[in-house]
Structures are given as C-alpha cells and as structure tokens.
Motif scaffolding. Structure first.
Motif, PDB file in Angstrom:
ATOM      1  N   GLN A  12      38.410  29.699  50.289  1.00 21.59           N
ATOM      2  CA  GLN A  12      39.092  28.663  49.502  1.00 21.59           C
ATOM      3  C   GLN A  12      38.484  28.553  48.110  1.00 21.59           C
ATOM      4  O   GLN A  12      39.202  28.456  47.108  1.00 21.59           O
ATOM      5  CB  GLN A  12      39.017  27.335  50.237  1.00 21.59           C
ATOM      6  CG  GLN A  12      39.806  27.339  51.546  1.00 21.59           C
ATOM      7  CD  GLN A  12      39.668  26.056  52.341  1.00 21.59           C
ATOM      8  OE1 GLN A  12      38.676  25.348  52.238  1.00 21.59           O
ATOM      9  NE2 GLN A  12      40.673  25.759  53.161  1.00 21.59           N
ATOM     10  N   ASP A  16      40.215  29.581  44.299  1.00 19.71           N
ATOM     11  CA  ASP A  16      40.277  28.631  43.186  1.00 19.71           C
ATOM     12  C   ASP A  16      39.538  29.130  41.951  1.00 19.71           C
ATOM     13  O   ASP A  16      40.035  28.989  40.823  1.00 19.71           O
ATOM     14  CB  ASP A  16      39.696  27.278  43.607  1.00 19.71           C
ATOM     15  CG  ASP A  16      40.546  26.574  44.650  1.00 19.71           C
ATOM     16  OD1 ASP A  16      41.747  26.895  44.737  1.00 19.71           O
ATOM     17  OD2 ASP A  16      40.003  25.720  45.373  1.00 19.71           O
ATOM     18  N   ASP A  17      38.348  29.692  42.149  1.00 18.48           N
ATOM     19  CA  ASP A  17      37.524  30.106  41.012  1.00 18.48           C
ATOM     20  C   ASP A  17      36.587  31.221  41.466  1.00 18.48           C
ATOM     21  O   ASP A  17      35.425  30.971  41.822  1.00 18.48           O
ATOM     22  CB  ASP A  17      36.716  28.921  40.474  1.00 18.48           C
ATOM     23  CG  ASP A  17      36.088  29.207  39.114  1.00 18.48           C
ATOM     24  OD1 ASP A  17      35.869  30.392  38.805  1.00 18.48           O
ATOM     25  OD2 ASP A  17      35.801  28.238  38.381  1.00 18.48           O
TER      26      ASP A  17
END
Length: 249
Positions: A12, A16-17
């Motif tokens: 996750q 996202d990054d």
C-alpha cells in the motif's frame, strides 16, 4: 545470509509513494529487496532501486501459467534479478503426486528458458504445499523429487509450520535445494492480520537458521499486519540481526 524484505509487505505504501517507501527501507539498513509482480513494477524498480542504493537479487513473478516467460526472465536480467520465483500454484494442484510432478515438469522447462537469460527459477510455498499428506511427506518433498537441479526453492518457514511441517525438519530433508527463506512470525492458527514481528509469535526462528547455514538470503515478509507495518519490519530486521549474531557467538 543476506537480509532482504518482500515488497508485498509494504504494497500500500509502495503504491502511494514508491520513492519514500524504498527510502525508508534503506534507512532501516536494507540493501536488498524482493519485488512482487515484477512485470507490473519493472519501470518503477529500474528508476527507484538505484536511487536508494538497493538491489533486487530475487523477485516474485507468475511463471508456471505465463504465456511468455522469456519476457519475464529478460526483464529480470535487465534489473539485476538473479532468481525469479513463482509465488503460487493453485491449491488444488497439490493434492496428488501426478499434479505435483506436472508442476515440477513445467518448472524444469522454465529453468532452461531462464538459463538462456542468465537467471534461475525458484518456487515459493504457502501452507498447502507443506501438508504431510503423502505418508508423512509434503508436497514440497514430492516436488523436489522431480525438480531439475537448476530449480531452487524459497521456503516460507511460517507457512510450512502452519501447513503442519516443521520448517527446520523440512530444511533437513530438502537440503541445498532451498536457497532462500521467507521469515515471518505470528500464531500458527491465526489469520494473516495477526502476524507479528520476528520473535513475537510462535515461530522458532533460531532453530530454522541453525538448520540451514547455507542459505543465500533471508527475506522478511508480512502477508498482513494490523499496526504500523514499517515499524514492524524495522523490528524484524533488528531481531534477525540479533539472531544472526547469536548464531555466530
């Protein structure tokens, strides 16, 4: 034994990054990671791994059912991946020796294609491959009976225990066929969300490490975790280092 971390644990955060996530892992002390879904993440890995001083000597990628495995191996080689590991063959294909031999035959075929690209093939287990349903032997035992010497195993020690086979004993049987370990902890009867940092669950990790001093890489992994996964990985990394120091003392 080198220490790596399976990026599925931080999937996750990675979505996202990726840069910040890999930077955090590098700050913990990791120099190696094990990607999942190699073909889906190849472009990101090509850019981000060297930016954070990381390498990926092993990676998970679907192989047995892939229509163009040569493309997977070529991509792996271009990223510096040395071992491409199929992480899953359907549960129902581990109930009979005939089906297991068919999987071995396919892995053997893939080993030849992999070798043409300078990489090797591996297989990673879950619990169902380690059920002792063949007169006390498990599916991984049967698989190993039929594997080409070029194919290696990545033993998920936690799932072996959940499946009913002591991972240290299994390492004694499989020997140097196993070159990588997945190291995780938690209650054997619990859900994946109940997994814990190393040393906090039911796993006897020191006995596993003592049973196989030839292992190339120990890969920290969480299938799931209810708390701060990055902090849990940091705890596991520190604990694994302590286990290794204790083994050398």
């Amino acid at each position: 034994m080198d220490i790596s971390v399976q990026l599925y644990s931080v999937r996750q955060y990675l979505a996202d990054d990726p840069s910040a996530t890999l930077a955090r892992l590098a700050e913990m002390g990791f120099t190696q990671v094990e990607p999942f879904g190699l073909m889906d993440h190849a472009d990101m890995l090509r850019e981000q791994l060297p930016a954070h001083g990381l390498t990926a000597p092993s990676s998970h990628a679907s192989l047995v059912e892939h229509e163009d495995p040569a493309s997977v191996f070529a991509t792996a080689a271009s990223l510096g991946v040395r071992t491409v590991i199929d992480p899953y063959v359907d549960r129902e294909k581990w109930d009979s020796e005939g089906d297991i031999k068919a999987t071995a035959d396919r892995l053997n075929e893939l080993a030849g294609i992999a070798g043409e690209n300078g990489v090797r093939v591996g297989y990673h287990n879950h619990d169902f491959e380690t059920r002792p349903i063949f007169d006390g032997r498990c599916g991984l035992d049967i698989l190993a009976d039929h594997l080409d010497p070029r194919v290696v195993l990545e033993l998920d020690t936690f799932w072996s225990a959940v499946g009913g086979t002591d991972p240290a004993e299994l390492l004694g049987r499989l020997g140097q066929r196993v070159q990588l370990l997945h190291l995780k902890d938690g209650p054997f009867a619990g859900s994946t969300a109940e997994q814990q940092p190393l040393g906090k669950g039911d796993m006897d990790v020191p006995s596993v490490l003592a049973a196989a001093d030839w292992i190339e890489t120990g890969v920290i992994e969480f299938d799931d975790y209810t708390g701060d996964i990055l902090e849990a990985i940091a705890q596991s990394y520190a604990q694994l280092g302590e286990y290794q120091q204790g083994a050398r003392a």
